[in-house]
Design a protein around this motif. Structure first.
Motif, PDB file in Angstrom:
ATOM      1  N   ARG A 187     -68.487  71.645 -68.904  1.00 15.65           N
ATOM      2  CA  ARG A 187     -67.937  72.760 -68.131  1.00 15.65           C
ATOM      3  C   ARG A 187     -69.045  73.597 -67.499  1.00 15.65           C
ATOM      4  O   ARG A 187     -68.883  74.155 -66.415  1.00 15.65           O
ATOM      5  N   HIS A 188     -70.197  73.702 -68.190  1.00 21.56           N
ATOM      6  CA  HIS A 188     -71.273  74.559 -67.691  1.00 21.56           C
ATOM      7  C   HIS A 188     -72.287  73.815 -66.824  1.00 21.56           C
ATOM      8  O   HIS A 188     -72.878  74.409 -65.920  1.00 21.56           O
ATOM      9  N   TRP A 189     -72.509  72.533 -67.107  1.00 23.19           N
ATOM     10  CA  TRP A 189     -73.610  71.828 -66.442  1.00 23.19           C
ATOM     11  C   TRP A 189     -73.193  70.560 -65.689  1.00 23.19           C
ATOM     12  O   TRP A 189     -74.032  69.931 -65.057  1.00 23.19           O
ATOM     13  N   GLY A 190     -71.921  70.194 -65.746  1.00 21.53           N
ATOM     14  CA  GLY A 190     -71.492  68.967 -65.075  1.00 21.53           C
ATOM     15  C   GLY A 190     -72.213  67.745 -65.637  1.00 21.53           C
ATOM     16  O   GLY A 190     -72.548  67.690 -66.827  1.00 21.53           O
ATOM     17  N   THR A 191     -72.476  66.754 -64.787  1.00 26.00           N
ATOM     18  CA  THR A 191     -73.122  65.527 -65.270  1.00 26.00           C
ATOM     19  C   THR A 191     -74.556  65.771 -65.739  1.00 26.00           C
ATOM     20  O   THR A 191     -75.112  64.955 -66.478  1.00 26.00           O
ATOM     21  N   ASP A 192     -75.163  66.891 -65.360  1.00 28.18           N
ATOM     22  CA  ASP A 192     -76.502  67.217 -65.873  1.00 28.18           C
ATOM     23  C   ASP A 192     -76.490  67.445 -67.380  1.00 28.18           C
ATOM     24  O   ASP A 192     -77.548  67.449 -68.017  1.00 28.18           O
ATOM     25  N   CYS A 193     -75.308  67.645 -67.948  1.00 24.86           N
ATOM     26  CA  CYS A 193     -75.223  67.831 -69.399  1.00 24.86           C
ATOM     27  C   CYS A 193     -75.743  66.618 -70.155  1.00 24.86           C
ATOM     28  O   CYS A 193     -76.250  66.744 -71.278  1.00 24.86           O
ATOM     29  N   LEU A 194     -75.650  65.444 -69.546  1.00 25.82           N
ATOM     30  CA  LEU A 194     -76.042  64.218 -70.244  1.00 25.82           C
ATOM     31  C   LEU A 194     -77.518  64.255 -70.633  1.00 25.82           C
ATOM     32  O   LEU A 194     -77.901  63.784 -71.715  1.00 25.82           O
ATOM     33  N   LYS A 195     -78.350  64.812 -69.764  1.00 33.78           N
ATOM     34  CA  LYS A 195     -79.786  64.859 -70.038  1.00 33.78           C
ATOM     35  C   LYS A 195     -80.119  65.782 -71.208  1.00 33.78           C
ATOM     36  O   LYS A 195     -81.204  65.692 -71.786  1.00 33.78           O
ATOM     37  N   ARG A 196     -79.196  66.673 -71.551  1.00 36.42           N
ATOM     38  CA  ARG A 196     -79.419  67.613 -72.647  1.00 36.42           C
ATOM     39  C   ARG A 196     -78.959  67.058 -73.991  1.00 36.42           C
ATOM     40  O   ARG A 196     -79.268  67.634 -75.041  1.00 36.42           O
ATOM     41  N   LEU A 197     -78.190  65.980 -73.974  1.00 34.15           N
ATOM     42  CA  LEU A 197     -77.631  65.412 -75.205  1.00 34.15           C
ATOM     43  C   LEU A 197     -78.643  64.484 -75.858  1.00 34.15           C
ATOM     44  O   LEU A 197     -79.076  63.506 -75.250  1.00 34.15           O
ATOM     45  N   HIS A 198     -79.022  64.760 -77.085  1.00 33.08           N
ATOM     46  CA  HIS A 198     -79.903  63.886 -77.853  1.00 33.08           C
ATOM     47  C   HIS A 198     -79.039  63.134 -78.856  1.00 33.08           C
ATOM     48  O   HIS A 198     -78.495  63.744 -79.782  1.00 33.08           O
ATOM     49  N   GLY A 199     -78.914  61.843 -78.669  1.00 34.16           N
ATOM     50  CA  GLY A 199     -78.099  61.102 -79.624  1.00 34.16           C
ATOM     51  C   GLY A 199     -77.617  59.781 -79.100  1.00 34.16           C
ATOM     52  O   GLY A 199     -78.162  59.222 -78.140  1.00 34.16           O
ATOM     53  N   MET A 200     -76.600  59.266 -79.760  1.00 27.30           N
ATOM     54  CA  MET A 200     -75.965  58.004 -79.371  1.00 27.30           C
ATOM     55  C   MET A 200     -74.513  58.331 -79.023  1.00 27.30           C
ATOM     56  O   MET A 200     -73.850  59.058 -79.752  1.00 27.30           O
ATOM     57  N   PHE A 201     -74.044  57.800 -77.911  1.00 22.90           N
ATOM     58  CA  PHE A 201     -72.683  58.167 -77.526  1.00 22.90           C
ATOM     59  C   PHE A 201     -72.119  57.245 -76.453  1.00 22.90           C
ATOM     60  O   PHE A 201     -72.845  56.668 -75.643  1.00 22.90           O
ATOM     61  N   ALA A 202     -70.814  57.137 -76.498  1.00 20.97           N
ATOM     62  CA  ALA A 202     -70.004  56.661 -75.377  1.00 20.97           C
ATOM     63  C   ALA A 202     -68.774  57.550 -75.399  1.00 20.97           C
ATOM     64  O   ALA A 202     -68.151  57.726 -76.453  1.00 20.97           O
ATOM     65  N   PHE A 203     -68.444  58.149 -74.268  1.00 23.89           N
ATOM     66  CA  PHE A 203     -67.279  59.028 -74.270  1.00 23.89           C
ATOM     67  C   PHE A 203     -66.554  58.971 -72.933  1.00 23.89           C
ATOM     68  O   PHE A 203     -67.113  58.556 -71.907  1.00 23.89           O
ATOM     69  N   ALA A 204     -65.287  59.392 -72.986  1.00 25.55           N
ATOM     70  CA  ALA A 204     -64.453  59.553 -71.800  1.00 25.55           C
ATOM     71  C   ALA A 204     -63.973  60.994 -71.789  1.00 25.55           C
ATOM     72  O   ALA A 204     -63.363  61.456 -72.761  1.00 25.55           O
TER      73      ALA A 204
END
Length: 629
Positions: free
Chosen positions: A109-126
């Motif tokens: 909600r705050h960063w759009g797709t740029d949020c992905l670069k802030r996530l440290h971890g393993m993930f797949a999400f919808a």
């Protein structure tokens, strides 16, 4: 750790049947036995199976944002979620739960797709945004967590954590992709750029895709890549200190869990390093699990026992006996696609053992790719030095001729097994490395295929995408390019697929601290002589871990998880080998020369040649095709 599935209609007002989403989730119930949920709205449906790890009671999915304008289903772990939560709260975000799932919603909600670069971890999400009526599909940097998708005949898109979720949709129609057979025969798995079924796609690692109603589907967008183009400056001691800092951070961040946590311990450098750093950070004994073999030459449990004793872990071990070939059919069911890495069997057994004691287990996967720990990478480094000395116009005729004349001698001492090296030196570095990694050579595949299949395959060769990947790598040397290809091609296609499916089959969350992206990026920046020194790969890791681990663990020859399949195929599985060309779905395809396969099987059974890897490939292919029908 969880399983996700969903349906997205390109016609935005078309209703989604929640029972169909539920069917898809039920097919992957093993990924999340602790909870389930389905959410639908016009044009979209999301489903979830939960394995509770953090905020056990407070984070059911599908989860809506506080504002009720975004919904998510998420598979994985975000290790820096508490830091992100604090940052988002400072920006005005509100939270109702204590877990990491809601953090992704607010980050979007705050960063759009740029949020992905802030996530440290393993993930797949919808994540479905009700304001924009947009579905975001995203996958972590290295591809630890999988995500499959396919377009149905009515234009809708279905997706899920495993292929079996797609197969559960009653409107999904499929056929085998013959080019995937070429890929599988070359590599022993179906790489991420293809699926065994036509029309099925795997979202590439480090990519996201945005889907909008009443609009063409946009191609996946790469949001992360690793670069080998720059070199870190500093001496071995300074860079070793940086390495240890990154490793400590990676391990400790992955020790957060509200359920019992432990580690896999093979007795090799990587798993031993993880256990050592866990023991350093833990106030209670680390729980460790090992698998051994009752074939002495394949057994490493003495080294695992040594590490367990040194760090006073709570240790469990189990022996895999030759009759474990009975798992073959179960393995085929775990992977959906054909998968011929025989180490999947002991990996499943160690996951099974770990699940008896813990819900989360840390592994040592990733260091070989990031720090040049494979023997083939060391060979590639040397071969590139030879290539620089001799022009290709000379190398091609000389080494090519010698390679063709040199006998294939898998049984001989290593220095006499020169055929593959000679053939590699006759080609470019990229082609040579592809040959070293391939399970079956282009020449052997050509002999195995029937004329009909050769027509279906056309000009496509499995090695070409791999060669292209190396040639286009952000890299400075042949070693860089080899490691880049291992990280982008081999790691997600083989290693991470193996660990994900075998761990999830028993509802165990596997975490890979040595795949922390900051550690990977640091490894890619190291000078070559800190990765490979003499005959030693992964040199800086081994040198740095000297303060923790004994020399005989650090510098003994690498074994990895191996299995006695050669013996099985001459003994209890001999009849299966003999029947490969004449029974089941493999025979019905008409894609193979039955006489060639029979000859390979008989030569192996008689002990004249070791064709175990090829026969195992064909056996797993047949069992996968039998299941797909």
């Amino acid at each position: 750790m969880c399983g996700i599935a969903g349906i997205f209609h390109t016609e935005g007002q078309k209703p989604v049947d929640p029972d169909r989403v539920r069917l898809m989730c039920d097919a992957i119930a093993h990924r999340g036995p602790d909870g389930e949920g389905v959410w639908t709205a016009p044009g979209v449906g999301l489903g979830h199976r939960r394995l509770s790890i953090i905020d056990l009671a407070g984070s059911p999915q599908p989860m809506a944002s506080v504002e009720q304008d975004a919904i998510i289903v998420f598979n994985g772990e975000i290790y820096n979620f508490m830091d992100l939560r604090a940052e988002l709260q400072a920006l005005g975000a509100k939270f109702r739960t204590d877990g990491d799932t809601e953090v992704i919603l607010q980050a979007w909600r705050h960063w759009g797709t740029d949020c992905l670069k802030r996530l440290h971890g393993m993930f797949a999400f919808a994540l479905y945004d009700l304001r924009q009526r947009t579905l975001l599909l995203a996958r972590d940097r290295l591809g630890v967590k999988p995500l499959f998708s396919a377009r149905l005949t009515d234009g809708s898109i279905i997706f899920g954590s495993e292929l079996k979720a797609l197969l559960a949709h009653p409107a999904f129609r499929y056929e085998i992709d013959p080019l995937a057979i070429e890929d599988y025969l070359a590599w022993g798995y179906v790489p991420d750029h293809r699926s065994i079924l036509k029309g099925v796609e795997k979202l590439p690692a480090g990519h996201y895709q945005l889907l909008r109603h009443d609009a063409p589907a946009l191609a996946p967008v790469q949001w992360w890549d690793v670069s080998f183009a720059d070199r870190a400056k500093g001496n071995a001691d300074d860079l070793g200190a940086h390495l240890l800092h990154h490793m400590r951070e990676a391990v400790t961040s992955r020790m957060l869990a509200d359920v019992p946590l432990g580690a896999f311990l093979s007795g090799g450098v990587d798993s031993s390093s993880v256990v050592a750093l866990m023991a350093e950070a833990s106030t209670s004994p680390v729980k460790t699990c090992s698998i051994g073999f009752d074939v002495a030459a394949l057994d490493e449990t003495a080294y695992a026992d040594k590490i367990a004793a040194q760090f006073r872990t709570q240790h469990w071990k189990r022996t895999v006996s030759p009759d474990d070939f009975s798992l073959v059919d179960r393995l085929a069911g775990m992977f959906d696609e054909p998968f011929a890495d025989a180490s999947a069997l002991p990996t499943f057994r160690v996951c099974e053992l770990a699940r008896e004691h813990v819900t989360v287990a840390l592994s040592g996967d990733g260091a070989d790719e990031a720090f040049a720990g494979y023997r083939r990478q060391t060979f590639q480094h040397r071969e590139e030095q030879v290539r620089r000395l001799l022009p290709s116009a000379l190398r091609g005729p000389v080494f090519g001729t010698l390679g063709k004349l040199w006998p294939k001698a898998d049984w001989a001492p290593r220095p006499l097994r020169a055929k593959s090296t000679l053939l590699s030196l006759a080609t470019s570095g990229e082609e040579g490395y592809a040959r070293s990694l391939a399970v079956t050579s282009p020449e052997l595949r050509a002999r195995l295929y029937s004329p009909d299949f050769r027509r279906l395959r056309g000009d496509y060769r499995a090695e070409q995408p791999f060669v292209d990947l190396m040639r286009n790598a952000p890299a400075r040397s042949g070693l860089d390019r080899a490691q880049y290809a291992d990280l982008k091609f081999y790691l997600p296609g083989d290693i991470l697929t193996k660990v994900d499916r075998t761990s999830m089959a028993v509802s165990l969350e596997a975490r890979e601290p040595l795949l922390d992206h900051r550690l990977i990026e640091f490894g890619a920046s190291l000078p070559e002589n800190l990765r490979v020194r003499g005959n030693t790969g992964k040199w800086l890791v081994k040198n740095t871990m000297r303060r923790y681990l004994p020399e005989d663990v650090l510098f003994r020859p690498k074994m990895g998880f191996v299995t006695p399949i050669a013996q099985w195929l001459r003994g209890p599985l001999a009849d299966e080998a003999r029947g490969l060309a004449s029974s089941g779905a493999l025979a019905r395809t008409g894609w193979f020369d039955a006489a060639q396969i029979d000859a390979v099987a008989e030569a192996h059974i008689a002990g004249r040649m070791d064709h175990s890897r090829l026969i195992w490939q064909l056996l797993m292919l047949r069992k996968s095709l039998d299941r797909l029908g």
